[in-house]
Scaffold this motif. Structure first.
Motif, PDB file in Angstrom:
ATOM      1  N   THR A   1       0.659  -1.172   0.126  1.00  0.00           N
ATOM      2  CA  THR A   1      -0.269   0.100  -0.124  1.00  0.00           C
ATOM      3  C   THR A   1       1.134   1.238   0.020  1.00  0.00           C
ATOM      4  O   THR A   1       0.854   2.375  -0.428  1.00  0.00           O
ATOM      5  CB  THR A   1      -1.321  -0.052   1.088  1.00  0.00           C
TER       6      THR A   1
ATOM      7  N   SER B   1      -7.537   1.919  -0.989  1.00  0.00           N
ATOM      8  CA  SER B   1      -7.848   1.963   0.503  1.00  0.00           C
ATOM      9  C   SER B   1      -9.059   1.284   0.091  1.00  0.00           C
ATOM     10  O   SER B   1      -9.601   0.830   0.777  1.00  0.00           O
ATOM     11  CB  SER B   1      -7.661   3.201   1.015  1.00  0.00           C
TER      12      SER B   1
ATOM     13  N   ASN C   1     -12.455   0.825  10.719  1.00  0.00           N
ATOM     14  CA  ASN C   1     -11.223   0.256  10.352  1.00  0.00           C
ATOM     15  C   ASN C   1      -9.945   0.828   9.584  1.00  0.00           C
ATOM     16  O   ASN C   1      -9.109   1.257   9.555  1.00  0.00           O
ATOM     17  CB  ASN C   1     -11.344  -1.372  10.420  1.00  0.00           C
ATOM     18  N   GLU C   2     -11.067   1.016   9.103  1.00  0.00           N
ATOM     19  CA  GLU C   2     -10.207   1.909   7.231  1.00  0.00           C
ATOM     20  C   GLU C   2      -9.363   3.044   7.850  1.00  0.00           C
ATOM     21  O   GLU C   2      -8.509   3.941   6.941  1.00  0.00           O
ATOM     22  CB  GLU C   2     -11.163   2.186   5.805  1.00  0.00           C
TER      23      GLU C   2
ATOM     24  N   HIS D   1      -6.490   3.216   9.667  1.00  0.00           N
ATOM     25  CA  HIS D   1      -5.288   2.983   8.824  1.00  0.00           C
ATOM     26  C   HIS D   1      -5.107   3.722   7.307  1.00  0.00           C
ATOM     27  O   HIS D   1      -4.192   3.640   7.206  1.00  0.00           O
ATOM     28  CB  HIS D   1      -5.771   0.980   7.749  1.00  0.00           C
TER      29      HIS D   1
ATOM     30  N   SER E   1      -1.767   5.970   7.167  1.00  0.00           N
ATOM     31  CA  SER E   1      -1.306   5.585   5.989  1.00  0.00           C
ATOM     32  C   SER E   1      -0.632   7.251   5.536  1.00  0.00           C
ATOM     33  O   SER E   1       0.489   7.376   5.417  1.00  0.00           O
ATOM     34  CB  SER E   1      -1.821   5.612   4.592  1.00  0.00           C
TER      35      SER E   1
ATOM     36  N   ASN F   1     -10.228   2.988  16.467  1.00  0.00           N
ATOM     37  CA  ASN F   1     -10.699   1.653  16.759  1.00  0.00           C
ATOM     38  C   ASN F   1     -11.196   0.578  17.844  1.00  0.00           C
ATOM     39  O   ASN F   1     -12.502   0.188  17.901  1.00  0.00           O
ATOM     40  CB  ASN F   1      -8.920   0.703  16.704  1.00  0.00           C
TER      41      ASN F   1
ATOM     42  N   GLN G   1      -2.528  -1.808  17.286  1.00  0.00           N
ATOM     43  CA  GLN G   1      -2.868  -1.153  16.253  1.00  0.00           C
ATOM     44  C   GLN G   1      -3.350   0.003  15.879  1.00  0.00           C
ATOM     45  O   GLN G   1      -3.656   0.283  14.660  1.00  0.00           O
ATOM     46  CB  GLN G   1      -4.348  -1.986  15.978  1.00  0.00           C
TER      47      GLN G   1
ATOM     48  N   GLY H   1       2.871  -3.764  13.435  1.00  0.00           N
ATOM     49  CA  GLY H   1       1.698  -4.175  13.188  1.00  0.00           C
ATOM     50  C   GLY H   1       0.981  -5.194  12.784  1.00  0.00           C
ATOM     51  O   GLY H   1      -0.395  -5.058  13.304  1.00  0.00           O
TER      52      GLY H   1
ATOM     53  N   GLN I   1      -1.455  -9.595   4.400  1.00  0.00           N
ATOM     54  CA  GLN I   1      -0.768  -9.320   5.480  1.00  0.00           C
ATOM     55  C   GLN I   1       0.497  -8.856   4.629  1.00  0.00           C
ATOM     56  O   GLN I   1       0.880  -7.706   5.020  1.00  0.00           O
ATOM     57  CB  GLN I   1      -0.768  -9.464   6.932  1.00  0.00           C
TER      58      GLN I   1
ATOM     59  N   ALA J   1       1.079  -5.345   3.058  1.00  0.00           N
ATOM     60  CA  ALA J   1       1.066  -4.179   4.259  1.00  0.00           C
ATOM     61  C   ALA J   1       2.324  -4.221   4.688  1.00  0.00           C
ATOM     62  O   ALA J   1       3.348  -3.412   5.218  1.00  0.00           O
ATOM     63  CB  ALA J   1      -0.241  -4.372   4.933  1.00  0.00           C
TER      64      ALA J   1
END
Lengths: 298, 304
Positions: free
Chosen positions: A143, A169, A222-223, A226, A230, A281, B138, B181, B236, B239
């Motif tokens: 990604t 994404s 969740n995204e 992320h 990022s 989260n 996380q 992660g 994963q 990632a």
């Protein structure tokens, strides 16, 4: 339990009252929600609450530690950076940038991903095969690397950063929605809508999507986390938010040259990212538990 | 059998899309001749350079030639040092493999262990602590964790080197950073997957007929719980490689990620293409392997 479960699609939609009553039984969602509201309030109200200009360079007051340390300056609660800009002001304004980027990205990538997933799952056949292959292809690029390349090709700037993040994404949304749509496609209510002559678009967005909202909500939280991470990573590498706009990743990018003497410069923006992603989260976890009948009944 | 063939065909299609994207992204939008010629070049210089680089040919022809050479490992030459791309990339591969592999092993062993313990002792302190760690893990930006580890272990305590490569000591902090992660993902998944399986009838049956708890955990539960874990670990890997890009930059670890960031900043198109295609391809292969592995472990997938 007498209440209705959201995750079983054929049941009637849950009443909002019962949803919020349920929420109290999931402290993580509540804690996360309160945290997020606080973060949003503080960052959005930053210009009103704190008069400090995040760009103002005060050379006389540069490299000041947070005010509770020796040598701290009461005018700069969280200290200043290498050119004397107020850290607190920069964190708050940086938060606006990061939250805006992540929020808009999730909105756009969610819309695109959900649409792709619905089409693939409902239409099936060849269309499904190609969309699935495309999802698989996007998933195969590391990604961050793909986003870096896109930003480098298109040039720095917020719109290009958001575009790069959207491109990288949308796949998780599409993947989830596709697999759930496949399961729903054969249900009677879809057949009924189809038999009554409802156009495909209506079936997709009026009949199928509402049944998927709960899982979409979970994956969206969740995204969001992320994407925020990022975006911060890209800014940290110098290819995200342009340096003239304050951002958490950008602050960390500058801080890495001052790890020895000015650790607070690196600590503070990171804590801000951590707390924000944590709050989202926690909301996601709470929602997941709330919407998962298996866990709920235990 | 058809399952295997279908997956193989899809993997080939994906590889094709990947190569097209990699080629298009960099050749379609940017003009390599302009980068190569530098800011002082005249329009004439650029025209001449375009000629020698073959940039005047139609794009499909260029793509075909590029792809043909790429399959033999020839990605052209660096725009800046004129070295063959493969020679620039090759010494870096070892470092990235070393880092990602050690992070993967750490995340897997610790994640599986904590996940299994948490599922067997639901609600106990180990469950609570593991869950809190996972939730925190996380939410932590891994590059920031890297910076914090540097401040603590390298700057303050001076136990470990700040950055660079060398002995095993150089590998410790980057591995921790990169694994941070993946570890929560594996741990949580193991826990929920094990909880699913442990409530199945066949586990109760096994217990009822007097199979030892250890046997139940390992043979009856874990084997069945492994399936979703393999899938997610496969997913994963992309990632993980992306995380390696950032981690390597934090620790000046001389792998592919660090080279990628350098080359992207410089605009060294052929090197970026080489790295992007190589990493994406390894993700495809890894995913394919994990899918086939599941087919092997779980016959339901093969025929389902």
């Amino acid at each position: 339990m007498a209440d209705v479960t959201v995750s079983s699609p054929e049941t009637a939609p849950r009443k909002p009252v019962s949803f919020f009553r349920q929420l109290r039984r999931y402290p993580s969602a509540l804690v996360g929600g309160v945290m997020l509201v606080a973060i949003l309030a503080v960052t959005l109200l930053a210009p009103v609450l704190f008069g400090q200009d995040p760009m103002l360079q005060d050379i006389m007051a540069r490299m000041r530690p947070p005010s509770w340390y020796a040598g701290g300056d009461p005018n700069h609660l969280l200290g200043t950076d290498q050119v004397g800009r107020d850290t607190l002001a920069r964190v708050l304004y940086g938060g606006r940038t990061d939250l805006f980027v992540a929020g808009l990205t999730v909105l756009l990538s969610g819309s695109f991903g959900i649409t792709m997933g619905l089409i693939a799952g409902y239409v099936g056949g060849r269309v499904d095969y190609w969309i699935s292959t495309l999802i698989y292809a996007v998933w195969s690029f590391p990604t961050i690397l793909l986003a870096l390349v896109i930003v480098a090709v298109l040039g720095a700037g917020l719109p290009n950063l958001i575009l790069a993040l959207v491109i990288t994404s949308w796949a998780p949304f599409a993947r989830l929605v596709r697999s759930q749509t496949v399961a729903l496609r054969e249900r009677e209510f879809v057949e009924a809508a189809n038999a009554l002559g409802a156009p495909t678009r209506r079936i997709l967005f009026r009949h199928l999507m509402p049944n998927l909202m709960s899982s979409i909500l979970v994956i969206a939280t969740n995204e969001f986390g992320h994407v925020l991470l990022s975006a911060a990573a890209l800014s940290f590498l110098g290819l995200g938010v342009p340096p003239e706009i304050p951002s958490w990743g950008g602050m960390l990018n500058e801080a890495r040259n001052y790890l020895l003497g000015m650790a607070w410069m690196a600590v503070i923006p990171g804590v801000a990212i951590f707390v924000t992603v944590l709050s989202v989260n926690l909301i996601g976890d709470g929602l997941r538990d709330l919407l998962d009948p298996r866990i709920r009944n235990n | 059998m058809t399952y295997v063939v279908q997956r193989l065909i899809q993997a080939v299609l994906v590889t094709f899309i990947l190569s097209l994207t990699t080629f298009g992204l960099l050749y379609g939008v940017k003009d390599p001749a302009r980068i190569l010629a530098g800011p002082d070049a005249t329009a004439q210089d650029i025209v001449r350079l375009r000629q020698t680089l073959g940039l005047n040919e139609p794009l499909p022809v260029q793509y075909g030639k590029w792809l043909g050479r790429a399959t033999t490992g020839d990605f052209g030459r660096s725009l800046f040092t004129d070295e063959p791309v493969f020679d620039v990339i090759r010494p870096r591969i070892r470092y990235t493999l070393q880092l990602t592999f050690s992070a993967l092993v750490l995340a897997l062993t610790l994640g599986l262990f904590l996940g299994i313990q948490a599922s067997l002792r639901r609600g106990s302190w180990i469950d609570v602590v593991a869950n809190m760690l996972a939730t925190a893990g996380q939410a932590v930006p891994n590059f920031w964790l890297g910076l914090m580890l540097i401040i603590l272990f390298a700057v303050q305590l001076r136990w470990l080197p700040v950055a660079g490569s060398g002995g095993w000591k150089h590998l410790v902090l980057p591995t921790l950073t990169l694994a941070s992660g993946l570890l929560p993902v594996i741990m949580r998944l193991t826990r929920s997957s094990m909880l699913d399986v442990l409530s199945q009838d066949y586990v109760r049956t096994a217990r009822a007929k007097g199979v030892s708890e250890r046997q139940v955990t390992v043979k009856h539960a874990l084997r069945n719980a492994l399936n979703p874990i393999i899938t997610v670990v496969g997913l994963q890997v992309g990632a993980l490689l992306g995380g390696a890009v950032v981690t390597e930059s934090v620790f000046a670890w001389p792998g592919l990620g660090q080279l990628a960031v350098q080359s992207i900043t410089q605009g060294d198109v052929p090197i970026v293409q080489g790295i992007v295609l190589l990493t994406a391809l390894s993700v495809v292969i890894f995913n394919l392997m994990s899918d086939l592995l599941i087919g092997l472990v779980d016959p339901r997938v093969r025929y389902g």
